[in-house]
Design an enzyme around this catalytic site. Structure first.
Site, short mmCIF file in Angstrom:
data_model
loop_
_atom_site.label_atom_id
_atom_site.label_comp_id
_atom_site.label_asym_id
_atom_site.label_seq_id
_atom_site.Cartn_x
_atom_site.Cartn_y
_atom_site.Cartn_z
N HIS A 182 -9.80 14.08 0.72
CA HIS A 182 -9.16 15.16 -0.04
C HIS A 182 -9.67 16.49 0.52
O HIS A 182 -10.88 16.74 0.51
CB HIS A 182 -9.57 15.13 -1.51
CG HIS A 182 -9.18 13.89 -2.25
ND1 HIS A 182 -8.19 13.89 -3.21
CD2 HIS A 182 -9.64 12.62 -2.22
CE1 HIS A 182 -8.07 12.67 -3.73
NE2 HIS A 182 -8.94 11.88 -3.14
N ASN B 71 -13.50 9.62 -1.88
CA ASN B 71 -13.94 8.73 -2.96
C ASN B 71 -13.96 7.31 -2.40
O ASN B 71 -12.99 6.87 -1.78
CB ASN B 71 -12.99 8.82 -4.15
CG ASN B 71 -12.99 10.20 -4.77
OD1 ASN B 71 -14.00 10.90 -4.74
ND2 ASN B 71 -11.86 10.61 -5.32
N GLY C 178 -14.22 6.65 -8.38
CA GLY C 178 -12.95 7.34 -8.63
C GLY C 178 -11.85 7.04 -7.64
O GLY C 178 -10.77 7.63 -7.73
N THR D 182 -8.68 5.45 -6.31
CA THR D 182 -7.55 4.76 -6.96
C THR D 182 -6.55 4.21 -5.95
O THR D 182 -5.78 3.32 -6.29
CB THR D 182 -6.81 5.71 -7.92
OG1 THR D 182 -6.35 6.84 -7.20
CG2 THR D 182 -7.72 6.15 -9.07
N CYS E 279 0.56 3.41 3.18
CA CYS E 279 1.27 2.81 4.33
C CYS E 279 2.77 3.10 4.20
O CYS E 279 3.44 3.36 5.20
CB CYS E 279 1.02 1.31 4.41
SG CYS E 279 -0.60 0.88 5.09
N HIS F 246 -8.58 7.88 2.51
CA HIS F 246 -8.02 9.23 2.56
C HIS F 246 -9.10 10.23 2.18
O HIS F 246 -9.91 9.98 1.29
CB HIS F 246 -6.83 9.37 1.60
CG HIS F 246 -7.13 8.94 0.21
ND1 HIS F 246 -7.15 7.62 -0.16
CD2 HIS F 246 -7.45 9.65 -0.90
CE1 HIS F 246 -7.47 7.53 -1.43
NE2 HIS F 246 -7.67 8.75 -1.91
N HIS G 41 -4.41 1.20 8.46
CA HIS G 41 -4.89 0.86 7.12
C HIS G 41 -6.33 0.36 7.15
O HIS G 41 -6.64 -0.64 7.79
CB HIS G 41 -3.99 -0.20 6.48
CG HIS G 41 -4.39 -0.56 5.08
ND1 HIS G 41 -3.82 -0.01 3.96
CD2 HIS G 41 -5.37 -1.39 4.62
CE1 HIS G 41 -4.40 -0.50 2.88
NE2 HIS G 41 -5.36 -1.34 3.26
N ASP H 257 -1.13 16.39 -2.10
CA ASP H 257 -1.38 15.46 -3.20
C ASP H 257 -0.28 15.63 -4.26
O ASP H 257 0.11 16.76 -4.57
CB ASP H 257 -2.75 15.69 -3.81
CG ASP H 257 -3.21 14.52 -4.66
OD1 ASP H 257 -4.14 13.80 -4.25
OD2 ASP H 257 -2.61 14.31 -5.74
N CYS I 248 0.84 -1.21 0.00
CA CYS I 248 0.00 0.00 0.00
C CYS I 248 0.87 1.25 0.00
O CYS I 248 1.72 1.45 0.88
CB CYS I 248 -0.90 -0.01 1.23
SG CYS I 248 -1.76 1.54 1.48
P1 5GP Z 1 -8.34 8.78 -5.00
O1 5GP Z 1 -8.44 8.85 -6.49
O2 5GP Z 1 -8.03 7.36 -4.54
O3 5GP Z 1 -9.48 9.40 -4.26
O4 5GP Z 1 -7.09 9.68 -4.62
C1 5GP Z 1 -5.78 9.24 -4.66
C2 5GP Z 1 -4.92 10.47 -4.68
O5 5GP Z 1 -3.62 10.10 -4.28
C3 5GP Z 1 -4.80 11.11 -6.07
O6 5GP Z 1 -5.26 12.45 -6.00
C4 5GP Z 1 -3.31 11.02 -6.38
O7 5GP Z 1 -2.83 12.15 -7.06
C5 5GP Z 1 -2.68 10.85 -5.01
N1 5GP Z 1 -1.45 10.07 -4.99
C6 5GP Z 1 -1.22 8.87 -5.59
N2 5GP Z 1 0.03 8.45 -5.34
C7 5GP Z 1 0.60 9.39 -4.55
C8 5GP Z 1 1.91 9.52 -3.96
O8 5GP Z 1 2.79 8.66 -4.09
N3 5GP Z 1 2.15 10.63 -3.21
C9 5GP Z 1 1.19 11.60 -3.03
N4 5GP Z 1 1.54 12.65 -2.28
N5 5GP Z 1 -0.04 11.51 -3.58
C10 5GP Z 1 -0.33 10.43 -4.32
ZN ZN Z 2 -2.32 1.34 3.71
#
Ligand code: 5GP
Ligand code: ZN
Length: 112
Positions: free
Chosen positions: A102, A87, A93, A95, A9, A100, A48, A32, A6
């Site tokens: 935003h 999300n 959405g 990913t 993590c 987390h 987690h 982000d 992860c």
């Molecule tokens: P989700 O789409 O799951 O709601 O948001 C995941 C967010 O994590 C995305 O906005 C993406 O830009 C951010 N993200 C993905 N990998 C990393 C990373 O390694 N470091 C940081 N700081 N943000 C990340």
């Molecule tokens: Zn995790």
């Protein structure tokens, strides 16, 4: 996804770097990597859980801490107007499958 592979993590353990904004007992806040708005900070519990539904049902104390850290970050970095979104599920959405929130804002706090 397990905690071993992860990405969040790994950020929490320090294995992968991130720009830390604030932290609390149960959560950390970092920028982000691909900001969608002038303020775009992720609020991430140290524990987690796959998504906010699982966290809220499993550990309301940590959920409270996540909400309070988000509130603190929004006051630190914005004029007040912001979105705090979770999300939940790939079709919505999500990913990264470590819960987390935003914090996103078009109105960063101005200095003076
Ligand atoms: P989700 O789409 O799951 O709601 O948001 C995941 C967010 O994590 C995305 O906005 C993406 O830009 C951010 N993200 C993905 N990998 C990393 C990373 O390694 N470091 C940081 N700081 N943000 C990340
Ligand atoms: Zn995790």
């Amino acid at each position: 996804m397990t905690t071993e592979n992860c990405i969040f993590c790994k950020i929490i353990s320090g294995e992968i770097p991130a720009q830390l904004v604030a932290e609390s007992e149960h959560a950390i806040a970092f920028n982000d990597i691909s900001p969608q708005q002038p303020v775009h900070v992720l609020i991430v519990p140290r524990e987690h859980h796959a998504n906010v539904t699982e966290l809220a049902l499993a550990n309301p104390l940590v959920m409270q801490d996540v909400m309070q850290l988000g509130a603190k970050v929004s006051q630190m970095l914005t004029e007040g107007s912001h979105r705090f979104t979770f999300n939940t599920g790939a079709a919505a959405g999500q990913t990264v499958f470590h819960v987390h929130g935003h914090i996103m804002s078009k109105t960063p706090k101005t200095n003076g």
